[in-house]
Enzyme design. Sequence first.
Site, mmCIF file in Angstrom:
data_model
loop_
_atom_site.group_PDB
_atom_site.id
_atom_site.type_symbol
_atom_site.label_atom_id
_atom_site.label_comp_id
_atom_site.label_asym_id
_atom_site.label_seq_id
_atom_site.Cartn_x
_atom_site.Cartn_y
_atom_site.Cartn_z
ATOM 1 N N GLY A 184 -4.607 -2.016 5.269
ATOM 2 C CA GLY A 184 -3.766 -3.113 4.771
ATOM 3 C C GLY A 184 -4.356 -4.486 5.035
ATOM 4 N N ARG A 185 -4.827 -4.703 6.254
ATOM 5 C CA ARG A 185 -5.340 -6.043 6.609
ATOM 6 C C ARG A 185 -6.753 -6.280 6.084
ATOM 7 N NH1 ARG A 185 -4.178 -2.781 10.664
ATOM 8 N NH2 ARG A 185 -5.797 -2.017 12.069
ATOM 9 N N LYS A 219 9.823 -0.426 13.922
ATOM 10 C CA LYS A 219 10.330 -0.015 12.596
ATOM 11 C C LYS A 219 11.357 1.103 12.756
ATOM 12 C CE LYS A 219 6.075 -0.827 9.948
ATOM 13 N NZ LYS A 219 5.027 -0.205 9.152
ATOM 14 N N GLU A 233 10.879 -4.331 4.270
ATOM 15 C CA GLU A 233 11.035 -5.752 3.926
ATOM 16 C C GLU A 233 10.642 -5.981 2.460
ATOM 17 O OE1 GLU A 233 9.476 -4.471 6.485
ATOM 18 O OE2 GLU A 233 9.717 -5.655 8.308
ATOM 19 N N GLU A 269 -4.025 -6.921 15.031
ATOM 20 C CA GLU A 269 -3.559 -5.593 14.618
ATOM 21 C C GLU A 269 -4.717 -4.589 14.709
ATOM 22 O OE1 GLU A 269 -0.053 -4.481 11.585
ATOM 23 O OE2 GLU A 269 -1.920 -4.854 10.537
ATOM 24 N N HIS A 305 -3.185 -33.621 17.579
ATOM 25 C CA HIS A 305 -2.026 -34.429 17.944
ATOM 26 C C HIS A 305 -0.897 -33.554 18.471
ATOM 27 C CE1 HIS A 305 -3.824 -38.089 16.335
ATOM 28 N NE2 HIS A 305 -4.397 -37.259 15.481
ATOM 29 N N LYS A 335 0.846 -1.200 0.000
ATOM 30 C CA LYS A 335 0.000 0.000 0.000
ATOM 31 C C LYS A 335 0.881 1.249 0.000
ATOM 32 C CE LYS A 335 -3.489 2.306 2.813
ATOM 33 N NZ LYS A 335 -4.337 2.233 3.991
HETATM 34 O O1 F6P Z 1 3.647 -2.887 9.659
HETATM 35 C C1 F6P Z 1 2.306 -3.214 9.605
HETATM 36 C C2 F6P Z 1 1.725 -2.923 8.265
HETATM 37 O O2 F6P Z 1 1.581 -1.554 8.086
HETATM 38 C C3 F6P Z 1 0.406 -3.631 8.077
HETATM 39 O O3 F6P Z 1 -0.649 -2.957 8.629
HETATM 40 C C4 F6P Z 1 0.345 -3.775 6.595
HETATM 41 O O4 F6P Z 1 -0.580 -4.733 6.213
HETATM 42 C C5 F6P Z 1 1.773 -4.164 6.298
HETATM 43 O O5 F6P Z 1 2.537 -3.413 7.218
HETATM 44 C C6 F6P Z 1 2.229 -3.928 4.898
HETATM 45 O O6 F6P Z 1 2.154 -2.586 4.528
HETATM 46 P P1 F6P Z 1 2.314 -2.144 3.026
HETATM 47 O O7 F6P Z 1 1.208 -2.751 2.245
HETATM 48 O O8 F6P Z 1 2.242 -0.645 3.038
HETATM 49 O O9 F6P Z 1 3.653 -2.633 2.539
#
Ligand code: F6P
Length: 556
Positions: free
Chosen positions: A280-281, A516, A225, A366, A397, A219
Amino acid sequence: MSSVVQMVRNGAGGPGVLHRPVYRVLQAHHAQMETVHMRDLFAADPARFERFSLRVGALLLDYSKNRITGDTMSLLLRLAEEVDVAGWRECMFTGEKINNTENRAVLHVALRNRSNQPMRVDGEDVMPKVSAVIGRMAAFAEQVRSGEWRGYTGKRISDVVNIGIGGSDLGPRMVCQALKPYHHPQLKVHFISNVDGAHIQEALEALNPETTLFIVSSKTFATQETMINAHHAREWFLTRSLATRHIARHFVAASANRDAVAAFGIDPANMFEFWDWVGGRYSLWSAIGLSIVLAVGAERFAELLEGAHAMDRHFREAPSARNMPVILALLGVWYNNFFGAESHVVLPYDHCLRSLPAYLEQADMESNGKSVDRDGNRVDYATGQIVWGATGINGQHAFYQLLHQGTRLIPADFIVSAVPHTPDRQAHHDLLIANFLAQTEALMRGRSFEETRAQTDRFVSHKVFEGNHPSNAILLSKLTPHALGMLIALYEHKIFVQGVIWNLNSYDQWGVELGKQLAGRILPELHADAQVSGHDASTNALINYCRRMNLPRADL
Ligand code: F6P
């Protein structure tokens, strides 16, 4: 203007669960219920299943194996009324800025709005742009799936790699797995999320740059990452294809940040957009779902959206007493705030739903893992539960021992597909279903001391099951895209209702920021020339240890 709309516009909320008139009544009721065993409730009421079950489309919810009576439900429903769930729900559906700390509307429901009704943010009907992006995703996916879209050497695309993390990974990954029986036979979908280089290396080893399509899903297009993985993939691709012009055939983006996508080198024509009012979620329904469209095709994706829309309509229109998300939310509050349950386990009895627990961990924790209310005041009641789980059969199990005989109360959701996708393997499915049924029965009934002694006279107390462990059973007639859409939306709205009851802003996530920031500061320190000393003793020592291990220089 309703009082909730007024509150939302003032950026405020109301008092949470503990401060509602019905709370004390519920507390007194809980004191009575604490010692009541569900076996006795079942024995006293042969119609208990009919009273406490509900069918909505392809979903059947049996909530009769909960520590509730009709009075419990009436009081919990009163709580829903006192916090004005209905008013907040209208605010969400009408684009009010209920995400007050980011001043944003929360309108993922618009992404799957299959009616002809407009949905507005700041007075603008967002439906035309939603439909336009869905149309572009469908057209693009059709080109790839049909083989018309070719890689730089003219070969058809065989592998799609989604690079993203959090909501830009867990949702599409879970849905792609869940809809495996509907996948295009010549297209494999992969997901890279972990910044550990081992993840991308393992994925790339099996891929051919000539036939691989990367979707950079983010987003913000700023998540470290994802950006490191995306740059790695780009480098891998360029060292093999040897020309930047080929990127256009092999890299596309799903993002809300057009400038950053262009700066990365992806042609804006290959960008699929979404908007700040999609959290995002909650974004798998948006361009973030491009991997899903590629895997199962636009028609199946539309069915997924339709399923979610059907649940949205149910949530918006059904009275609370017959409203599936409201009921699930209230049951969760009952255990969380009255029984002191700390966690909630999700147990899919379906291999294709094996990633559902991980998806719900983010969706729920979250959203509602917060200790200040909408107004920034510290709450004096428990909020979001710890959500965890695994496929039920494997769990049996492994950790079910604790569910049955441990000291904690852990409410469970069992999720089952009544009809399998593999009718030729009926014996497998029968055993799966028999186990699901047996587990919910065992958790509820238990086995008393007397019943146990009638079977054995050795270690009797070790073999007793107290029972009275609550569970919901959610049965999908079959794991179709439509049913899956309903299921996911069910949980999204459950989370919404709980957020209202706890007076939280379920749509920000400030709790992920500090780590972060600190990682940004530590990153250069890992290669600092001098000893690092600006942190606490533990962090300093660990950084210096990592420096030594990674930079084996004589003077360190
Ligand atoms: O660090 C959490 C977060 O902001 C989530 O809420 C989100 O889904 C994820 O990182 C990824 O964010 P982006 O889509 O901006 O890379």
